[in-house]
Write a protein that holds these residues in place. Structure first.
Motif, short mmCIF file in Angstrom:
data_model
loop_
_atom_site.label_atom_id
_atom_site.label_comp_id
_atom_site.label_asym_id
_atom_site.label_seq_id
_atom_site.Cartn_x
_atom_site.Cartn_y
_atom_site.Cartn_z
N ARG A 271 11.39 1.50 29.95
CA ARG A 271 11.78 2.01 29.07
C ARG A 271 10.71 3.52 28.68
N HIS A 272 11.15 4.65 28.08
CA HIS A 272 10.12 6.18 28.50
C HIS A 272 9.71 5.62 26.73
N ILE A 273 8.68 6.37 26.56
CA ILE A 273 7.56 5.78 25.11
C ILE A 273 7.59 7.18 24.61
N ALA A 274 7.15 7.08 22.90
CA ALA A 274 6.28 8.75 22.54
C ALA A 274 6.23 8.69 21.27
N PHE A 275 4.61 9.04 20.67
CA PHE A 275 5.21 8.57 19.31
C PHE A 275 5.91 9.71 18.95
N ASN A 276 6.46 9.07 17.52
CA ASN A 276 7.64 9.90 16.45
C ASN A 276 6.96 11.28 16.09
N GLU A 277 7.56 11.87 16.13
CA GLU A 277 7.43 13.70 15.63
C GLU A 277 6.37 13.35 14.27
N THR A 278 5.89 12.41 13.15
CA THR A 278 5.32 12.02 12.83
C THR A 278 3.78 11.74 13.04
N LEU A 279 3.80 12.14 14.63
CA LEU A 279 2.36 11.21 14.67
C LEU A 279 1.24 11.20 13.82
N GLY A 280 1.11 9.65 13.69
CA GLY A 280 0.09 9.02 12.31
C GLY A 280 -0.15 7.85 12.74
N MET A 281 -0.73 7.54 12.05
CA MET A 281 -1.14 5.73 11.44
C MET A 281 -0.48 5.88 10.34
N TYR A 282 -0.40 4.63 10.51
CA TYR A 282 0.47 4.58 8.55
C TYR A 282 -0.17 2.72 7.87
N ILE A 283 0.42 2.80 6.84
CA ILE A 283 0.36 1.41 6.24
C ILE A 283 1.41 0.89 6.02
N LEU A 284 1.98 -0.15 6.99
CA LEU A 284 3.18 -0.72 7.57
C LEU A 284 3.93 -2.13 6.62
N SER A 285 3.00 -2.37 6.33
CA SER A 285 3.48 -3.35 5.32
C SER A 285 1.83 -3.30 4.18
N PHE A 286 2.06 -4.44 3.30
CA PHE A 286 1.00 -4.86 2.18
C PHE A 286 1.63 -6.26 1.80
N SER A 287 0.62 -7.04 1.58
CA SER A 287 1.68 -8.00 1.89
C SER A 287 1.31 -7.90 -0.23
N LYS A 288 1.66 -7.40 -0.98
CA LYS A 288 1.15 -7.74 -2.70
C LYS A 288 1.45 -9.10 -2.91
N ASN A 289 2.56 -9.22 -2.96
CA ASN A 289 2.88 -11.13 -3.76
C ASN A 289 2.02 -12.17 -3.15
N ASN A 290 0.78 -11.77 -2.47
CA ASN A 290 -0.26 -13.21 -1.86
C ASN A 290 -1.01 -13.31 -2.69
N PHE A 291 -1.39 -11.66 -3.66
CA PHE A 291 -2.56 -11.58 -4.30
C PHE A 291 -2.17 -12.37 -6.40
N ALA A 292 -2.91 -12.51 -7.41
CA ALA A 292 -1.95 -12.75 -8.15
C ALA A 292 -3.68 -12.44 -9.57
N TYR A 293 -3.14 -12.60 -10.48
CA TYR A 293 -4.01 -12.48 -11.94
C TYR A 293 -3.67 -13.61 -12.82
N ASN A 294 -4.35 -14.44 -12.93
CA ASN A 294 -3.86 -15.33 -13.94
C ASN A 294 -3.05 -15.72 -13.57
N GLY A 295 -2.86 -16.12 -12.56
CA GLY A 295 -1.94 -16.97 -11.71
C GLY A 295 -0.14 -16.91 -11.47
N ASN A 296 -0.70 -14.64 -12.47
CA ASN A 296 0.67 -14.34 -11.83
C ASN A 296 0.94 -13.15 -10.82
N PRO A 297 2.23 -12.37 -10.44
CA PRO A 297 1.91 -11.44 -8.94
C PRO A 297 0.84 -10.55 -9.87
N VAL A 298 0.63 -10.02 -9.07
CA VAL A 298 -0.90 -8.88 -10.10
C VAL A 298 0.74 -7.04 -9.81
N PRO A 299 0.42 -6.87 -10.77
CA PRO A 299 1.17 -6.17 -11.92
C PRO A 299 1.35 -4.47 -10.41
#
Length: 417
Positions: A271-299
């Motif tokens: 396969r040939h490869i290249a960076f996409n036209e939006t060359l940059g570094m990204y936050i591709l995922s954040f597991s927000k639901n792994n965090f809690a406040y008072n036993g509930n998901p964070v707002p």
């Protein structure tokens, strides 16, 4: 004049044609510096050259610094990585940097309130600073939610400065020299001296979180390395590749092996490869639901993603607002079935995946001449013996000897220095 291939990272900014040209010129310049040593027929600077390609976001890794963990342990990694600007400048080298915002609670205790996280490239911001100071000033003010003055960006009004003077002044105040020998010889320090990008995570300044490093590690991996047995070729593991070129230390991080091996796996299929036209570094995922406040998901309003369209975010601010009598260390995370209060930014980055977007072509047969034959074994690399571990031991000794001082001002407001 460079051909306009790339848009602003994440299409976060509506750049003028002049700024787009300058950004593309910078990308081309960095690529040309590397192409002689690391060029490959399988890597293209222009993604449009790859027919029937698809965009993938599978080249990603966790953002927490790996080196202090493999040199010491996870507890030390958290302490040193959360150690203010010293932790950031020494250890945040996974293309993800953060700054912790502190506030004093009702009892007069200084506590972490929020964490600012960025994956924005230094070179992009320096390009803006060189060629359009007014746009830069407006952008920085918008991101940080307050009016930014010229002296915070350049040390002085840049209007009558030359392009080089702007680069030197902005790099000195906000960006650091990015390991650029030319800037270093002109007196630009390795890290910025101004407070703007020290008190805030405006964009990345660690010298190996640069555009050149991102291009290098993907180009480095974009060759069909193999071990030859008679007339057949077989894939090798990352250990053989990194040992062959004497960069074993890179194999121990999160970012470099993920980026290199993602490229390698693709080109080994022809396969040939290249960076996409939006060359940059990204936050591709954040597991927000792994965090809690008072036993509930964070707002939801505690998670502020920005600096990019179509989920290509380059900035995350995580934590309660100043209007709430709640702090970052009130948030918990499940560790082995037990809810544990987080301490700062390191634990947040353990649940963030970062990476670029990559354009990948269709598989095709490889010719014998395409393979790069290696003789190194796949034996493991002992990360705990890497040279960086000596520096981390010194940092730990400094930390334990009280370099993190808590002083009380005349107004009884505690600050960390």
């Amino acid at each position: 004049m460079a051909k306009i291939i790339f848009k602003s990272p994440g299409q976060a900014d509506n750049l003028s044609n002049v700024l787009l040209e300058k950004w593309n010129e910078e990308i081309l310049r960095q690529y040309q510096l590397l192409a002689g040593d690391f060029g490959s027929k399988f890597f293209h600077l222009d993604p449009a050259e790859i027919q029937n390609s698809i965009v993938v976001n599978s080249v990603k890794w966790f953002g927490d610094p790996a080196e202090p963990a493999f040199c010491q342990n996870a507890e030390v990694a958290q302490k040193l990585s959360d150690w203010g600007i010293k932790g950031r400048h020494n250890l945040h080298n996974e293309y993800c940097e953060y700054t912790i915002e502190y506030r004093t609670d009702a009892k007069g205790k200084l506590r972490p309130k929020r964490v600012q996280i960025t994956t924005e490239l230094r070179e992009y911001w320096v390009t803006l600073a060189k060629h359009d100071p007014a746009f830069l000033k407006t952008l920085a003010s918008s991101i940080l939610g307050k009016q930014i003055a010229w002296d915070q960006l350049y040390g002085n009004d840049p209007t009558n400065m030359t392009i080089e003077q702007r680069e030197i002044s902005f790099s000195t105040q906000v960006a650091g020299n990015g390991n650029d020998d030319r800037l270093a010889k002109l007196g630009v320090p390795g890290q910025p001296i101004g407070k703007l990008n020290r008190d805030n995570a405006l964009f990345m300044t660690h010298p190996i979180n640069g555009l050149d490093d991102l291009l290098y590690i993907v180009m480095f991996g974009a060759k069909p390395y193999a071990r030859k047995y008679g007339t057949t070729f077989e894939k090798v593991k990352k250990e053989a590749i990194f040992k062959t070129f004497g960069v074993q230390h890179l194999a121990c991080r999160h970012a470099d092996p993920a980026a290199a091996m993602g490229a390698y796996d693709a080109v080994y299929e022809g396969r040939h490869i290249a960076f996409n036209e939006t060359l940059g570094m990204y936050i591709l995922s954040f597991s927000k639901n792994n965090f809690a406040y008072n036993g509930n998901p964070v707002p939801d309003n505690w998670v502020q993603l920005s600096r990019g369209q179509n989920n290509l975010h380059q900035r995350l601010v995580f934590g309660p607002s100043d209007a709430e009598d709640i702090y970052l260390d009130d948030i918990t995370i499940d560790k082995g079935g037990e809810d544990v209060n987080i301490k700062g930014g390191f634990e947040v980055l353990q649940h963030i995946e970062v990476g670029p977007l990559v354009q990948v072509g269709q598989p095709s047969p490889l010719n014998d001449a395409d393979y790069v034959v290696l003789t190194e074994t796949d034996d493991g690399i002992v990360c705990g013996q890497a040279d960086i571990c000596g520096l981390i031991k010194k940092l730990l000794d400094e930390y334990n000897n009280g370099s993190l001082l808590v002083k009380t001002s005349p107004r009884n407001v505690k600050t960390i220095v």
